[in-house]
Design an enzyme around this catalytic site. Structure first.
Site, mmCIF file in Angstrom:
data_model
loop_
_atom_site.group_PDB
_atom_site.id
_atom_site.type_symbol
_atom_site.label_atom_id
_atom_site.label_comp_id
_atom_site.label_asym_id
_atom_site.label_seq_id
_atom_site.Cartn_x
_atom_site.Cartn_y
_atom_site.Cartn_z
ATOM 1 N N ALA A 63 27.175 23.197 24.258
ATOM 2 C CA ALA A 63 26.822 24.231 25.228
ATOM 3 C C ALA A 63 25.680 23.764 26.118
ATOM 4 C CB ALA A 63 26.435 25.516 24.505
ATOM 5 N N GLY A 106 29.402 23.043 20.714
ATOM 6 C CA GLY A 106 30.582 23.498 21.436
ATOM 7 C C GLY A 106 31.574 22.392 21.696
ATOM 8 N N GLU A 109 33.538 22.234 18.601
ATOM 9 C CA GLU A 109 34.446 23.384 18.578
ATOM 10 C C GLU A 109 35.649 23.128 19.478
ATOM 11 O OE1 GLU A 109 32.027 27.384 17.716
ATOM 12 O OE2 GLU A 109 31.234 26.270 19.418
ATOM 13 N N GLU A 129 23.730 23.547 15.818
ATOM 14 C CA GLU A 129 23.245 24.847 16.285
ATOM 15 C C GLU A 129 22.076 25.373 15.452
ATOM 16 O OE1 GLU A 129 27.718 24.820 17.352
ATOM 17 O OE2 GLU A 129 26.434 24.079 15.740
#
Length: 254
Positions: A63, A106, A109, A129
């Site tokens: 992210a 991310g 992910e 994270e």
């Protein structure tokens, strides 16, 4: 200017990430661009397989922390923000990923949303994270645990450590590991091979396998709600600011 190279050849729709100034960090605009490309490939009769790759040294840094640091809880909830793409995990067509370098947060992910993952020897996978007093919001606690099992997932999620390509192969996070120099050609050859088979059958196989992932939809919604709670917490703001300041965070555990 587009941060993607998007092409169609031999039934394979290729999406090559090239947000060079931020190591393919997933800003909202970048995610929207990827989602738009995926949706176009899903709708195109020319495309039978989707291939995701990176033009950079790394696959995806996760992210966009700078963008996320200015976001409020209300904004995150209103946008259903997850710090990653949204359409890829719902794609009907088979999705192949070619992963080089780092796939973090991310970015990991994004990999977990794919159906077949080819990793270069340089590839590393991590969910850092927790080091920001955050948690995954786009399936990291759901898809990862279903692939590698509870204990390996907990190790990655609770320590933030990186898993190398061979360890990821042993854990089931990736399908194959190849030399970096052969990554692009191998992933494309695999995608072309799948594209040469009957597309309706390939899509049904994917649908059938995905149906074994019981409770995934509910788990993703619950994960997103828990992720959004981070935006209300002091430690999360401290974690983001510390990352931007390039200093260790001083968490107060609240």
């Amino acid at each position: 200017m587009s941060k993607l190279d998007v092409t169609i050849e031999d039934g394979v729709g290729q999406i090559v990430l090239k947000r060079a100034e931020a190591l393919n960090a997933l800003s909202r605009a970048f995610c929207n661009e990827i989602d738009t490309a995926v949706a176009a490939f899903e709708a195109s009769p020319e495309v039978r397989v989707i291939l995701i790759a990176s033009a950079l040294k790394h696959f995806c840094a996760g992210a966009d922390i700078r963008e996320m640091s200015g976001m409020t809880h209300e904004e995150a909830v209103a946008e259903a923000f997850v710090g990653c793409v949204k359409t890829l995990g719902e794609a009907r067509k088979p999705v192949v990923a070619a992963v080089n370098g780092l796939a973090a947060g991310g970015g990991c992910e994004l990999v977990e949303m794919c159906d077949l993952v080819v990793a270069g020897e340089s590839a590393r996978f991590c969910h850092p994270e927790i080091t920001l007093a955050a948690m995954p919001g786009a399936g990291g606690t759901q898809r990862l645990a279903r692939v590698v099992g509870k204990h390996v997932a907990m190790d990655l999620l609770l320590t933030g450590r990186a898993m190398n390509a061979q360890e990821a192969l042993a854990a089931g996070l990736v399908s194959r590991v190849v030399p970096d120099a052969e990554l692009a050609s191998t992933a494309l050859a695999i995608a072309r091979k799948i594209a040469a088979f009957s597309s309706p059958v390939a899509c049904r196989i994917k649908e059938s396998v995905r149906s074994t992932q019981t409770g995934l939809a509910e788990g993703l919604l619950a994960e997103r709600e828990r992720f959004h709670r981070c935006f209300l917490e002091d430690d999360f703001r401290e974690g983001l600011q510390a990352f931007l300041d390039k200093r260790p965070p001083a968490f107060r555990h609240r």
